[in-house]
Write a protein that holds these residues in place. Structure first.
Motif, mmCIF file in Angstrom:
data_model
loop_
_atom_site.group_PDB
_atom_site.id
_atom_site.type_symbol
_atom_site.label_atom_id
_atom_site.label_comp_id
_atom_site.label_asym_id
_atom_site.label_seq_id
_atom_site.Cartn_x
_atom_site.Cartn_y
_atom_site.Cartn_z
ATOM 1 N N VAL A 117 0.839 -1.202 0.000
ATOM 2 C CA VAL A 117 0.000 0.000 0.000
ATOM 3 C C VAL A 117 0.875 1.254 0.000
ATOM 4 O O VAL A 117 0.647 2.199 -0.769
ATOM 5 N N ALA A 118 1.892 1.261 0.863
ATOM 6 C CA ALA A 118 2.765 2.436 0.965
ATOM 7 C C ALA A 118 3.707 2.557 -0.224
ATOM 8 O O ALA A 118 4.176 3.649 -0.529
ATOM 9 N N GLY A 119 3.972 1.436 -0.892
ATOM 10 C CA GLY A 119 4.928 1.456 -2.002
ATOM 11 C C GLY A 119 4.285 1.634 -3.353
ATOM 12 O O GLY A 119 4.936 1.430 -4.380
ATOM 13 N N ALA A 120 3.000 2.018 -3.402
ATOM 14 C CA ALA A 120 2.301 2.169 -4.677
ATOM 15 C C ALA A 120 1.540 3.479 -4.691
ATOM 16 O O ALA A 120 1.245 4.061 -3.642
ATOM 17 N N ASP A 121 1.200 3.925 -5.885
ATOM 18 C CA ASP A 121 0.443 5.163 -6.028
ATOM 19 C C ASP A 121 -0.970 4.911 -6.533
ATOM 20 O O ASP A 121 -1.640 5.814 -7.011
ATOM 21 N N VAL A 122 -1.423 3.656 -6.461
ATOM 22 C CA VAL A 122 -2.794 3.295 -6.820
ATOM 23 C C VAL A 122 -3.343 2.409 -5.709
ATOM 24 O O VAL A 122 -2.568 1.817 -4.943
ATOM 25 N N PRO A 123 -4.664 2.293 -5.551
ATOM 26 C CA PRO A 123 -5.210 1.382 -4.545
ATOM 27 C C PRO A 123 -4.705 -0.039 -4.754
ATOM 28 O O PRO A 123 -4.792 -0.581 -5.855
ATOM 29 N N MET A 124 -4.206 -0.662 -3.700
ATOM 30 C CA MET A 124 -3.493 -1.919 -3.817
ATOM 31 C C MET A 124 -4.377 -3.141 -3.547
ATOM 32 O O MET A 124 -4.079 -3.958 -2.678
ATOM 33 N N PHE A 125 -5.466 -3.295 -4.278
ATOM 34 C CA PHE A 125 -6.302 -4.477 -4.101
ATOM 35 C C PHE A 125 -5.586 -5.726 -4.607
ATOM 36 O O PHE A 125 -5.584 -6.766 -3.962
ATOM 37 N N MET A 126 -4.992 -5.638 -5.790
ATOM 38 C CA MET A 126 -4.246 -6.782 -6.311
ATOM 39 C C MET A 126 -3.072 -7.116 -5.409
ATOM 40 O O MET A 126 -2.790 -8.289 -5.130
ATOM 41 N N GLY A 127 -2.350 -6.084 -4.944
ATOM 42 C CA GLY A 127 -1.237 -6.337 -4.038
ATOM 43 C C GLY A 127 -1.686 -6.990 -2.755
ATOM 44 O O GLY A 127 -1.013 -7.879 -2.223
ATOM 45 N N ALA A 128 -2.857 -6.572 -2.223
ATOM 46 C CA ALA A 128 -3.391 -7.174 -1.001
ATOM 47 C C ALA A 128 -3.742 -8.640 -1.225
ATOM 48 O O ALA A 128 -3.534 -9.477 -0.334
#
Length: 660
Positions: A117-128
């Motif tokens: 979340v902190a390392g991206a500039d878009v909502p991190m649903f895929m990352g989550a």
């Protein structure tokens, strides 16, 4: 949905995609309430929201509406941005970690998610969806490394620091590794969507989405792609058309209306009820059997979906957040300001096109036989992998004979299956189904000769491969599962013997014929501990296993098999009872039948559930079955559990467990 499962085993690429979609759905669906809350806050409080539109005075950039919405003097400091940037991804990540490794996995999954979340500039649903399960899996594997090797009194220290250190490394990995990769993918996918929209190609997505829905592949598309991309788009523009690609009820409604006008027999009679469930309830799977009866009707769904997408593109329509389920009520609740006309026309247009195409296909159909809705429903359930409760309301399942044999199966066939079979046997007998035999067995020894098979949900697929012709029921709680009442009801529907006449007592539940009464040698006094020292489920398994070793019932290697058994499926029974035991392959390390009993003053976290009593089991034959049956009945009675809790000597415990 009911957990009575379809019988045919599922294999192949489609099943793997289904499983991926199910996993993604299981991370998103429990948190849909948070998505709805975010959508409603967005609809009310952003600068173009309902409140600002209704009350012109509330456009004050220094007012409370602007403060909550995060615009005007409070730009970026409201509730809307932090919810989609932090809350929603963290909820998804925590849910994904908990799915893999309970509460402990959920905590590490959330820590790992904050990194992306902190390392991206878009909502991190895929990352989550990546970091949450990864955090749970990593924590599970880490705990296995030092399981049973921690000195008593240091368990909490090791547990807390291991979770914190692992979470730290995963958060850093997410920040520098996964976050930038997912951000790049999200931007690339967003550019692809923009290209489709700008070139009027977005309606072509229905060619893939509508067949995927009927094949139950939509979860992978919807929750894996459309929801993350749509949420990113909604954050930037206040709405997204991607939320409308799969949820439009128009294509399915048109097909059902066509059956109401041009259909025959059961299909025509059941279509009105299905239409109500589909349109207002949002359960789209209700129309899938109607397509499977006439596969060419998939053309109606595709063309109807394309018409709906085209109208939404034309009117620049969108939803503020996902609509789940796909009910017209949920869709309107999330419709963005200025999109109501477009969304309404899209639903009506999709319905009209789907109805026209389906009506033409049904009208010109040369088939003389009435379509078999029951067979189509069974095919749908086979693809889905479980029974559909909504479809069952419209048609009866395929005909079969009455169920006269039920087997409760587990990995080893000595512990959880025996306990579950005892509880279920009593319910079946009390309901008057005296000719129905309830037994227990290991999955490895199952034969395809049973009418109904009961297993823990994690073992159902294995059992289905052994008994493909049986009805399969999945349970989580062995002691008091609501599925047992469903089984009794199913026996009545399938023509099982009637209940006893008034005044006639039900027969006493039978124990297996070769099960000898359990004597004192099975549960010895020295194997009963009233104040266990363990603080984790792993230590509790070791403690119960050591008592079996000390009693000479098993070799030391059997304790390792008890831990191995727990990794495949939980031995928590319900009502505060866990009964750890070895795997089927470990029976060679059993010297004689034995049991141990450990009571804990503070309940142990057993994969998210409190275990106050742990009964270790090593069954060489079936001479422990009588005692297991009695234990099952004890833990169904609160008064007897209270007696165990108040017991001050091993003799009192054994007396309660023996029914004295």
């Amino acid at each position: 949905m009911s957990t009575i499962e379809a019988s045919s085993p599922r294999t192949g690429l489609r099943v793997r995609v289904q499983k991926l979609g199910t996993a993604l759905s299981n991370m998103v669906m429990p948190n849909i309430g948070a998505f709805i809350a975010w959508g409603l806050i967005t609809a009310l409080f952003i600068e173009t929201g309902w409140l600002a539109g209704i009350f012109e005075a509330l456009r004050d950039p220094d007012g409370w509406v602007a403060k909550i919405g995060g615009w005007g003097a409070y730009e970026g400091a409201g509730v809307v941005g932090p919810m989609i940037t932090y809350l929603l991804p963290l909820l998804i990540g925590a849910t994904g970690g908990r799915m893999v490794y309970g509460v402990r996995g959920g905590v590490v999954g959330a820590i790992a998610t904050i990194g992306v979340v902190a390392g991206a500039d878009v909502p991190m649903f895929m990352g989550a969806m990546i970091m949450g399960p990864l955090g749970g899996w990593a924590m599970k594997k880490a705990d296995e490394l030092w399981e049973g090797k921690i000195r008593p009194g240091f368990e909490m220290l090791v547990d807390n620091f291991s979770a914190g250190i692992l979470g730290m490394f995963l958060a850093i990995f997410g920040f520098f590794g996964i976050g930038p990769i997912v951000s790049s993918f999200t931007r690339a996918a967003g550019s692809a969507v923009d290209f489709l929209v700008e070139n009027d190609l977005l309606p072509l997505t229905s060619v893939f989405i509508e067949p995927a829905k009927v094949l139950f592949l939509n979860n992978a598309i919807n929750h894996g792609v459309l929801t993350p991309l749509g949420s990113t788009q909604a954050l930037e523009t206040g709405k997204s058309i991607l939320f409308l690609l799969e949820t439009n009820p128009g294509p399915g409604l048109g097909i059902l209306l066509a059956y109401m006008v041009f259909g025959r027999g059961m299909a025509r009679a059941s279509a009105p009820g299905a239409a109500i469930i589909q349109f207002f309830g949002g359960i789209h799977e209700i129309y899938f059997p109607y397509v499977l009866m006439k596969p060419k009707l998939i053309a109606a769904a595709i063309l109807g979906g394309m018409a709906g997408v085209f109208i939404n593109v034309l009117f620049n329509s969108g939803l503020r957040a996902p609509a789940a389920p796909g009910s017209i009520i949920a869709i309107y609740a999330q419709t963005a300001t200025g999109s109501f006309l477009g969304v309404t026309l899209a639903v009506l247009g999709a319905t009209a096109v789907s109805f026209a195409v389906a009506g033409l296909l049904l009208k010109t159909d040369r088939a003389t036989e009435e379509p078999d809705l029951a067979a189509a429903t069974a095919e749908m359930e086979s693809m889905k992998g479980k029974k559909s409760s909504v479809a069952a309301q419209l048609v009866d399942g395929p005909p079969r004979g009455p169920i006269t044999s039920i087997v409760f199966a587990c990995d080893a066939g000595m512990g959880s299956s025996a306990m579950g079979a005892s509880v279920l046997r009593k319910k079946v007998q009390q309901a008057g189904h005296r000719e129905v035999k309830v037994t227990n067995q290991s999955i490895a020894n199952l034969t395809d000769s049973y009418g109904l098979v009961v297993t823990h949900r994690d073992l159902t697929d294995r059992a289905r491969l052994k008994t493909p012709s049986a009805v399969h029921v999945s349970v989580d709680d062995f002691m008091a599962s609501p599925r047992y009442d469903e089984i009794v009801e199913l026996l009545g529907r399938d023509g099982a013997p009637d209940a006893p006449e008034s005044g006639q007592a039900p027969e006493t539940p039978a124990v297996e014929e070769d099960a000898a009464p359990a004597g004192e040698e099975v549960l010895r006094l020295e194997s009963i501990v009233l104040a266990g020292a363990a603080r984790t489920s792993a230590d509790a398994i070791s403690e119960a296993g050591r008592l079996l070793v000390d009693a000479g019932a098993v070799e030391a290697s059997y304790v390792d098999a008890m831990h191995e058994r727990e990794t495949s499926v939980s031995t928590y029974m319900g009502n505060g009872l866990a009964i750890p035991h070895g795997t089927n392959e470990a029976k060679d390390s059993i010297r004689r039948t034995g049991m141990s009993f450990v009571r804990y003053a503070e309940p142990i976290d057993w994969n998210g559930k409190p275990a106050e009593f742990v009964v270790g089991i090593a069954g060489a034959g079936k001479d422990h079955m009588a005692l297991l049956t009695q234990i099952a009945q004890v833990f169904l009675k609160p008064d007897e559990v209270a007696r165990l809790r108040a017991a001050t000597t091993p003799e009192e415990v054994r007396a309660v467990l023996s029914g004295h």
